[in-house]
Design an enzyme around this catalytic site. Structure first.
Site, PDB file in Angstrom:
ATOM      1  N   HIS A 129      -4.546   4.776   3.148  1.00  0.00           N
ATOM      2  CA  HIS A 129      -5.520   5.681   3.765  1.00  0.00           C
ATOM      3  C   HIS A 129      -5.175   6.000   5.216  1.00  0.00           C
ATOM      4  CE1 HIS A 129      -8.664   3.959   0.719  1.00  0.00           C
ATOM      5  NE2 HIS A 129      -7.805   4.784   0.147  1.00  0.00           N
ATOM      6  N   HIS A 370      -8.754  -2.012  -3.837  1.00  0.00           N
ATOM      7  CA  HIS A 370      -7.940  -0.800  -3.966  1.00  0.00           C
ATOM      8  C   HIS A 370      -6.801  -0.750  -2.957  1.00  0.00           C
ATOM      9  CE1 HIS A 370     -10.248   0.582  -0.522  1.00  0.00           C
ATOM     10  NE2 HIS A 370     -11.366   0.478  -1.211  1.00  0.00           N
ATOM     11  N   HIS A 371      -6.688  -1.758  -2.093  1.00  0.00           N
ATOM     12  CA  HIS A 371      -5.577  -1.876  -1.143  1.00  0.00           C
ATOM     13  C   HIS A 371      -5.435  -0.638  -0.251  1.00  0.00           C
ATOM     14  CE1 HIS A 371      -4.946  -4.964  -4.048  1.00  0.00           C
ATOM     15  NE2 HIS A 371      -4.336  -4.185  -4.921  1.00  0.00           N
ATOM     16  N   CYS A 372      -6.564  -0.004   0.035  1.00  0.00           N
ATOM     17  CA  CYS A 372      -6.567   1.227   0.850  1.00  0.00           C
ATOM     18  C   CYS A 372      -5.723   2.330   0.209  1.00  0.00           C
ATOM     19  CB  CYS A 372      -6.103   0.950   2.275  1.00  0.00           C
ATOM     20  SG  CYS A 372      -7.258  -0.042   3.226  1.00  0.00           S
ATOM     21  N   THR A 373      -5.699   2.333  -1.125  1.00  0.00           N
ATOM     22  CA  THR A 373      -5.032   3.420  -1.864  1.00  0.00           C
ATOM     23  C   THR A 373      -5.948   3.878  -2.997  1.00  0.00           C
ATOM     24  OG1 THR A 373      -3.845   1.815  -3.262  1.00  0.00           O
ATOM     25  CG2 THR A 373      -2.681   2.653  -1.318  1.00  0.00           C
TER      26      THR A 373
END
Length: 420
Positions: A129, A370-373
């Site tokens: 992100h 979501h691991h910033c994805t």
């Protein structure tokens, strides 16, 4: 330096990391969340303490000895970072709080002033992100358009699709070097070459490559590169932006205040020299100095040694996970080429957070979410995933413990055997 033998690398360094010498829930800590943040060697912790116990003073602002020593140590790290990534000059290294701030600096200082309606920004569907949201904000303000490189059949960067997106409208290509979710290693050098042929600038997010791979910004020929210190054995609160000197010279300051000026009058100001014109206010002095200790530590180990050892660990981890039929693994299989030392996966019928909670009971730290994805996970119709990520202080024995715990978790949630 004598090259370390690959099998002995973890055994050589583990004693340098005090945090690893503890138990969680009665089990030895197995830390497999290195893509989120790395642990810190004693040399880095000692450098932090040395600064606060001996040299604590503001930099660039005093003639007294504490300030002189602090300034010398702070600026010496800029040279170390430049050498670490093979920048031409320390003037090309800007300290930031993290990679997110570094990307925003480029987005607002360069993007807002150089992009216009109809211009195109090419990025990928796998971006963190931090390398997506700033460009969405720029696009909303300028009228620029975002284009996304899709995944190929190996769930890696689709180079052929990228080529079809390039045009005279392309003004920026901003890509992650290594996906923090897929683990694929994107061809940064070829991407930059093709982008420059189209007349576009190139930004590389090296957060997942700087800790694990030898980096050469001159070889890649990127215009900017960003990284976070905390993923490469340094403290939180420090990162850096590399930019080609001529490009940084043309960019206006992002923040205003002390340190970034040459002169200030009632009606105007003049900016300072590179790189200080981008470093307004009192910086993260101790953290920057500790970043230097981290760079020294990694350099002494040898980035090639680190990479080679992690390749072995990655194959071992992937092989073990591949034998569990209930798993859906994301990203390219390492047998098809280079990939980073991480594995994101989902277990059929289980939520990723439940998997992470269960293995934590055995002292094993992995990431879930979501691991910033988020956009990438939506492509897979997944709300998130579990992720195990390795570093040079991890061992095959720790991978075995993780695999055993994961299999026990699957058995716990299943009354009988099941498959996807």
């Amino acid at each position: 330096m004598v090259a370390l033998q690959i099998p002995s690398l973890a055994a050589t360094v583990r004693q340098d990391f005090p945090i690893l010498n503890q138990e969680i829930n009665g089990h030895p800590l197995v830390y497999l969340d290195n893509a989120a943040t790395s642990q810190k060697p004693r040399a880095v912790l000692e450098k932090l303490m040395h600064y606060y116990e001996n040299d604590n003073a503001n930099v660039h602002r005093g003639a007294h000895q504490l300030s002189v020593r602090a300034t010398d140590a702070y600026e010496a790290v800029r040279n170390k970072v430049a050498k670490f990534i093979n920048a031409r000059s320390p003037r090309e290294i800007v300290y930031t709080r993290n990679a997110t701030e570094a990307i925003n600096l480029v987005a607002y200082s360069w993007g807002m002033n150089n992009l216009k309606a109809g211009d195109e920004i090419i990025t990928t569907v796998m971006e963190h992100h931090s390398n997506l949201v700033p460009w969405q904000m720029v696009a909303a303000k300028t009228g620029a358009v975002l284009k996304f490189v899709q995944l190929d059949e190996q769930e890696s960067f689709d180079l052929e699709h990228f080529k079809t997106l390039l045009s005279e409208k392309t003004k920026l290509v901003t890509v992650v070097h290594i996906s923090n979710t897929l683990g694929c290693v994107n061809p940064a050098e070829e991407i930059a070459q093709l982008a420059h042929q189209a007349g576009a600038k190139v930004l590389v997010d090296a957060c997942q490559s700087a800790p694990h791979y030898p980096l050469d910004v001159q070889l890649i020929d990127c215009d900017w590169l960003v990284a976070s210190g905390h993923k490469m054995c340094a403290p939180t609160g420090i990162g850096f932006l590399y930019g080609k000197e001529e490009i940084l010279e043309a960019m206006p300051p992002f923040f205003g205040g002390g340190e970034m000026i040459a002169e200030v009058f009632f009606d105007h100001f003049t900016t300072g020299e590179l790189p200080h014109k981008f470093e307004a206010g009192t910086p993260a002095i101790a953290e920057a100095i500790a970043l230097g200790a981290a760079v020294d530590y990694l350099t002494d180990l040898g980035m090639e040694n680190i990479h080679n050892y992690e390749v072995e660990l990655t194959h071992y981890l992937w092989q073990g996970l591949g034998q569990i039929p209930q798993l859906r693994l994301y990203g390219p299989n390492p047998k098809h080429g280079d990939r980073a030392a991480l594995a994101s996966f989902n277990v059929a019928g289980l939520h990723a957070s439940d998997v992470a909670t269960m293995v934590d009971q055995d002292g094993i730290a992995i990431r879930s979410g979501h691991h910033c994805t988020q956009p990438l996970h939506r492509l897979f119709d997944a709300s998130g995933s579990a992720r195990a990520s390795l570093y040079f202080y991890n061992t095959k024995e720790e991978i075995d413990l993780f695999l055993q715990s994961l299999q026990a978790t699957i058995r716990f949630f299943s009354d009988d055997d099941f498959t996807v």
